[in-house]
Design an enzyme around this catalytic site. Structure first.
Site, PDB file in Angstrom:
ATOM      1  N   GLU A   1      18.200   3.247  -1.383  1.00  0.00           N
ATOM      2  CA  GLU A   1      17.738   1.919  -1.815  1.00  0.00           C
ATOM      3  C   GLU A   1      17.205   1.961  -3.253  1.00  0.00           C
ATOM      4  O   GLU A   1      17.497   1.092  -4.067  1.00  0.00           O
ATOM      5  CB  GLU A   1      16.661   1.413  -0.845  1.00  0.00           C
TER       6      GLU A   1
ATOM      7  N   THR B   1       0.830  -1.212   0.000  1.00  0.00           N
ATOM      8  CA  THR B   1       0.000   0.000   0.000  1.00  0.00           C
ATOM      9  C   THR B   1       0.863   1.260   0.000  1.00  0.00           C
ATOM     10  O   THR B   1       0.412   2.308  -0.440  1.00  0.00           O
ATOM     11  CB  THR B   1      -0.912   0.046   1.237  1.00  0.00           C
ATOM     12  N   ASP B   2       2.107   1.161   0.493  1.00  0.00           N
ATOM     13  CA  ASP B   2       2.874   2.412   0.692  1.00  0.00           C
ATOM     14  C   ASP B   2       3.148   3.132  -0.631  1.00  0.00           C
ATOM     15  O   ASP B   2       2.994   4.347  -0.726  1.00  0.00           O
ATOM     16  CB  ASP B   2       4.152   2.194   1.522  1.00  0.00           C
TER      17      ASP B   2
ATOM     18  N   GLY C   1      12.296 -10.780   4.479  1.00  0.00           N
ATOM     19  CA  GLY C   1      11.110  -9.915   4.485  1.00  0.00           C
ATOM     20  C   GLY C   1      10.976  -9.087   5.748  1.00  0.00           C
ATOM     21  O   GLY C   1       9.905  -8.578   6.058  1.00  0.00           O
TER      22      GLY C   1
ATOM     23  N   ASP D   1       9.592   0.860   5.149  1.00  0.00           N
ATOM     24  CA  ASP D   1      10.620   0.185   5.941  1.00  0.00           C
ATOM     25  C   ASP D   1      11.572   1.186   6.593  1.00  0.00           C
ATOM     26  O   ASP D   1      11.945   1.046   7.758  1.00  0.00           O
ATOM     27  CB  ASP D   1      11.413  -0.787   5.066  1.00  0.00           C
TER      28      ASP D   1
ATOM     29  N   SER E   1      16.231  -6.107   6.415  1.00  0.00           N
ATOM     30  CA  SER E   1      17.641  -5.961   6.797  1.00  0.00           C
ATOM     31  C   SER E   1      18.254  -4.765   6.072  1.00  0.00           C
ATOM     32  O   SER E   1      19.117  -4.073   6.621  1.00  0.00           O
ATOM     33  CB  SER E   1      18.416  -7.234   6.450  1.00  0.00           C
TER      34      SER E   1
HETATM   35  C1  GLA Z   1       9.027  -3.891   0.715  1.00  0.00           C
HETATM   36  C2  GLA Z   1       9.201  -2.408   0.420  1.00  0.00           C
HETATM   37  C3  GLA Z   1       8.153  -1.572   1.144  1.00  0.00           C
HETATM   38  C4  GLA Z   1       6.748  -2.107   0.898  1.00  0.00           C
HETATM   39  C5  GLA Z   1       6.684  -3.620   1.123  1.00  0.00           C
HETATM   40  C6  GLA Z   1       5.355  -4.204   0.746  1.00  0.00           C
HETATM   41  O1  GLA Z   1       9.291  -4.152   2.064  1.00  0.00           O
HETATM   42  O2  GLA Z   1      10.487  -1.981   0.807  1.00  0.00           O
HETATM   43  O3  GLA Z   1       8.267  -0.225   0.766  1.00  0.00           O
HETATM   44  O4  GLA Z   1       6.295  -1.764  -0.374  1.00  0.00           O
HETATM   45  O5  GLA Z   1       7.696  -4.308   0.408  1.00  0.00           O
HETATM   46  O6  GLA Z   1       4.354  -3.743   1.586  1.00  0.00           O
END
Ligand code: GLA
Length: 390
Positions: free
Chosen positions: A170, A46-47, A134, A182, A137
């Site tokens: 990133e 969603t971000d 997931g 993240d 890191s």
């Molecule tokens: C990764 C990305 C985040 C987000 C998630 C899925 O972790 O770094 O920005 O999009 O996937 O929710």
């Protein structure tokens, strides 16, 4: 089960990073910084659609010992690997250096673009955030380096700005077109709380997440995924294209009725992707409401619905992740879902503390039956975001 001794683990990492730094450079570091990985409670994919997320930081950290280097070089070591990265500051750019050095070097590069400059630096990283699981890191490493270098540059940028710098590293230096969740989580989370973030305007609120009698487990399927392989970028592009067809700036602005009304124009794939994003945003709001009111029983089914949507509509789950969720539900967990980008990695299970052993046994039995490698399971709790530790 991995035994959990968070404070001790972090203390060991700090000691090790500082000791390896002294060994490699013959001097003491100017400081040591730690930043955590994260688990996302709900709000997946969603971000980058300008939507809502609710991650929390976990007690697995990237710890970096840093000393400024006047010779304008970056020398990077890992306490876990033998490799040394040694590059002139002026040669650092997207793609240079490659490998894990791209993360700290990318942050150095992105900080300079934000006007925060150091001449060069020596750095040792000690990581306890599993890689490819997931749980971010990479964001942990970026945020520890970003905070450390900014402080050594004598600058006091706010944490939102630093999270954006880390994200830029990133996206541009590493080449993973991630959203902002993240890095915001690693920079801004607070112990005992989740970070309810609006990824459009970056406003956030800390939501209490500790529920007596409940446990949160992270089950690592140990099927590592690479997010630079194009599948994450493909999902992003499908969402952007769906938003265009719906004539909204981002899928955050579409309602379920809008998506249903445009089913034909969207076609089956974009329809499902959009339906996931719209329903997932609603699930974040539902979980935030329930958590605020302490109605944890209501949260479990929402997490499981999130998993079903990621599996069927967004198509980012894996057989191993589905197996965790199925087994957890069969063993009476309140809810379970894959967490993070998917395509492998980890699942989160919400269970009554009294049922944790049953849940873990059921998951392991299910994996054995299906010939999957044995997963690792750890109980997690929300911890604080990035900080200086020495
Ligand atoms: C990764 C990305 C985040 C987000 C998630 C899925 O972790 O770094 O920005 O999009 O996937 O929710």
């Amino acid at each position: 089960m991995i035994s959990d001794a968070p404070d001790e683990r972090l203390r060991d990492q700090i000691r090790r990073a500082a000791a390896v730094f002294e060994d490699r450079t013959g001097r003491r570091p100017d400081g040591v910084w730690a930043a955590p990985g994260r688990v996302n409670l709900v709000g997946e994919h969603t971000d980058y659609n300008d939507g809502f997320v609710l991650p929390f930081a976990i007690d697995r950290h990237a710890v970096v010992a840093i000393g400024l280097a006047r010779d304008r070089r970056l020398r990077l070591w890992s306490a876990q690997e033998e490799t040394t990265v040694d590059v002139a500051a002026e040669d650092v750019r997207p793609g240079m250096p490659g490998g894990w050095g791209a993360y700290p070097a990318g942050v150095f590069w992105a900080l300079a673009r934000a006007g925060i400059e150091v001449p060069g630096f020596d750095l040792v990283v000690d990581g306890s955030v599993p890689i490819g699981s997931g749980v971010s890191s990479s964001a942990a490493l970026e945020c520890a380096v970003g905070l450390g270098l900014a402080e050594l540059a004598g600058s006091a940028p706010d944490r939102v700005e630093l999270a954006l710098v880390a994200q830029r590293a990133e996206v541009e230096a590493v080449g993973m077109p991630c959203g902002v969740m993240d890095q915001m989580a690693s920079m801004l989370c607070r112990a005992g709380h989740g970070l309810f973030l609006d990824a459009r305007d970056l406003s956030f609120e800390h939501i209490p997440l500790e529920a007596p009698g409940l446990s949160m487990l992270v089950v690592d399927t140990r099927v590592a995924r690479r997010l630079t392989d194009g599948r994450y970028a493909e999902r992003r592009a499908e969402c952007e294209s769906a938003a265009e067809i719906l004539r909204v700036p981002a899928l955050r602005d579409a309602s379920a009725a809008d998506v249903d009304g445009a089913r034909e124009a969207l076609g089956p794939i974009r329809y499902r992707r959009a339906r996931h994003v719209v329903s997932e945003n609603a699930r974040v709001l539902a979980v935030v409401d329930a958590a605020r009111a302490g109605r944890w029983d209501e949260i479990g089914p929402v997490l499981s619905a999130s998993h079903a949507s990621l599996r069927d509509d967004f198509e980012v789950s894996s057989p191993e992740l589905d197996a965790v969720v199925d087994a957890a539900q069969a063993a009476g967990a309140l809810g379970a879902r894959m967490t993070g980008a998917g395509f492998g990695g980890s699942a989160l299970v919400l269970a009554r503390a009294s049922t944790v052993e049953d849940v873990v046994r059921e998951i392991e039995t299910g994996f054995g039956r299906r010939g999957f490698e044995r997963p690792t399971t750890a109980e997690v709790r929300p911890v604080d975001g990035a900080r200086r530790v020495r």
